[in-house]
Design a protein around this motif. Structure first.
Motif, PDB file in Angstrom:
ATOM      1  N   HIS A 105      -8.753  -9.011   1.247  1.00  0.00           N
ATOM      2  CA  HIS A 105      -8.676  -7.644   0.921  1.00  0.00           C
ATOM      3  C   HIS A 105      -8.786  -7.398  -0.614  1.00  0.00           C
ATOM      4  N   ARG A 151      -5.151   6.809  -7.944  1.00  0.00           N
ATOM      5  CA  ARG A 151      -4.649   6.495  -6.664  1.00  0.00           C
ATOM      6  C   ARG A 151      -3.442   5.499  -7.033  1.00  0.00           C
ATOM      7  N   ARG A 177       0.006  -1.171 -14.054  1.00  0.00           N
ATOM      8  CA  ARG A 177       0.849  -1.705 -13.200  1.00  0.00           C
ATOM      9  C   ARG A 177       2.123  -1.993 -13.908  1.00  0.00           C
ATOM     10  N   GLN A 218     -11.774  -4.595  -6.877  1.00  0.00           N
ATOM     11  CA  GLN A 218     -11.222  -5.663  -7.219  1.00  0.00           C
ATOM     12  C   GLN A 218     -11.706  -6.740  -6.781  1.00  0.00           C
ATOM     13  N   THR A 239      -7.608   0.547  -0.483  1.00  0.00           N
ATOM     14  CA  THR A 239      -7.650  -0.854  -0.250  1.00  0.00           C
ATOM     15  C   THR A 239      -8.786  -1.283   0.796  1.00  0.00           C
ATOM     16  N   HIS A 277      -9.566 -11.138  -2.292  1.00  0.00           N
ATOM     17  CA  HIS A 277      -8.532 -12.452  -2.124  1.00  0.00           C
ATOM     18  C   HIS A 277      -7.532 -12.141  -0.912  1.00  0.00           C
TER      19      HIS A 277
HETATM   20  O1  LIG Z   1      -4.409  -1.956  -4.890  1.00  0.00           O
HETATM   21  C1  LIG Z   1      -4.610  -2.548  -3.943  1.00  0.00           C
HETATM   22  O2  LIG Z   1      -4.925  -1.678  -3.266  1.00  0.00           O
HETATM   23  C2  LIG Z   1      -4.547  -3.895  -3.470  1.00  0.00           C
HETATM   24  C3  LIG Z   1      -4.434  -4.739  -4.958  1.00  0.00           C
HETATM   25  C4  LIG Z   1      -4.065  -6.297  -4.681  1.00  0.00           C
HETATM   26  O3  LIG Z   1      -4.398  -6.597  -3.573  1.00  0.00           O
HETATM   27  C5  LIG Z   1      -3.715  -6.976  -5.742  1.00  0.00           C
HETATM   28  O4  LIG Z   1      -3.709  -6.572  -6.859  1.00  0.00           O
HETATM   29  O5  LIG Z   1      -3.332  -8.109  -5.584  1.00  0.00           O
END
Ligand SMILES: O=C(O)CCC(=O)C(=O)O
Length: 260
Positions: free
Chosen positions: A184, A195, A61, A110, A145, A113
């Motif tokens: 999501h 990605r 990130r 992930q 996502t 949330h």
């Molecule tokens: O990378 C994504 O597709 C979503 C990431 C996300 O929602 C987040 O890190 O808050």
């Protein structure tokens, strides 16, 4: 899935309101996409994997983008995205969390949330309208996502079951615009390629944004931003009585401080 080629603004807004998201397909020209990818790669090349499970231990990130937005600026200011954000939040709003995300091969899904969950507000309040720009094709296997359509209207406490999450499949250069109340998560990247995405939250002007863009950007660099980016960095006053420095609005203060 609510997605459209070209943008029919009333359809897009209705889809966002009804489903909690809309995919604006292939909004970027080939040249804009290529330039955004090159710049994203430059910024991501220096980034290591995140150090926690939520951000992703196989995810890179990059934050603090405003002073080095470069070819990402057209994405940050895209009129079709901002048309939807304005419809949801009103004329004045600010960036919340803003980052590049590179989900590398092997990254697991992930935790689901909703972005506005950071604020202790009733679920009915639309505090954020956000966008995930696909810098690569988003596919079911590379970590597209995962979204739970309609979940922006769920009551507090309801969480998505695995079968309620579907991948937002879209070609590179598309924008997934979604409510801050939509459940999501980044998907599992079981492919062999990364990605990449640019993720940008827009939040009501009277809330503390996830990122402090003013500090991250710095006074001198803020002055060098285009007025639109500066406004979104949080310089626009939230109201006549909210958002001052030394009794002045920030824009005026920035101008005056530079002439002193
Ligand atoms: O990378 C994504 O597709 C979503 C990431 C996300 O929602 C987040 O890190 O808050």
């Amino acid at each position: 899935m609510a997605e459209i080629d070209g943008v029919d603004r009333s359809f897009a807004l209705a889809a966002l309101q009804d489903n909690g998201f809309v995919v604006l397909r292939a909004l970027l020209s080939d040249a804009e996409l290529a330039a955004a990818r090159d710049h994203a790669d430059d910024l991501l090349s220096g980034a290591g994997w995140s150090d926690n499970d939520f951000d992703g231990r196989r995810t890179r990130r990059v934050y603090s983008l405003l002073s080095r937005a470069g070819s990402l600026e057209p994405l940050l200011l895209h009129p079709e995205v901002h048309h939807l954000v304005t419809a949801g939040l009103g004329e004045v709003y600010q960036f919340g969390m803003l980052f590049l995300s590179a989900v590398d091969p092997g990254q697991g899904a992930q935790q689901p949330h909703f972005d506005a969950g950071v604020y202790p507000l009733p679920r009915e309040v639309e505090a954020e309208i956000n966008v995930i720009w696909a810098l690569d094709d988003f596919t079911p296997s590379n970590g597209a996502t995962l979204i739970a359509p309609g979940s922006h209207l769920w009551t507090a406490g309801r969480r998505p079951q695995p079968q309620e999450l579907v991948p937002a499949i879209m070609p590179a250069g598309s924008a997934l615009v979604y409510s801050g109340r939509l459940w999501h998560a980044a998907g599992h990247n079981s492919a062999e390629t990364t990605r990449r995405a640019l993720i940008c939250e827009h939040v009501l002007p009277w809330l503390r944004p996830a990122d402090n863009h003013i500090l991250a950007t710095g006074i001198d660099q803020l002055r060098g931003l285009t007025p639109d980016l500066r406004r979104l960095a949080g310089v626009a006053p939230a109201s006549d009585y909210l958002g001052f420095v030394a009794g002045q609005d920030l824009e005026q203060w920035l101008r005056q401080a530079s002439s002193d």
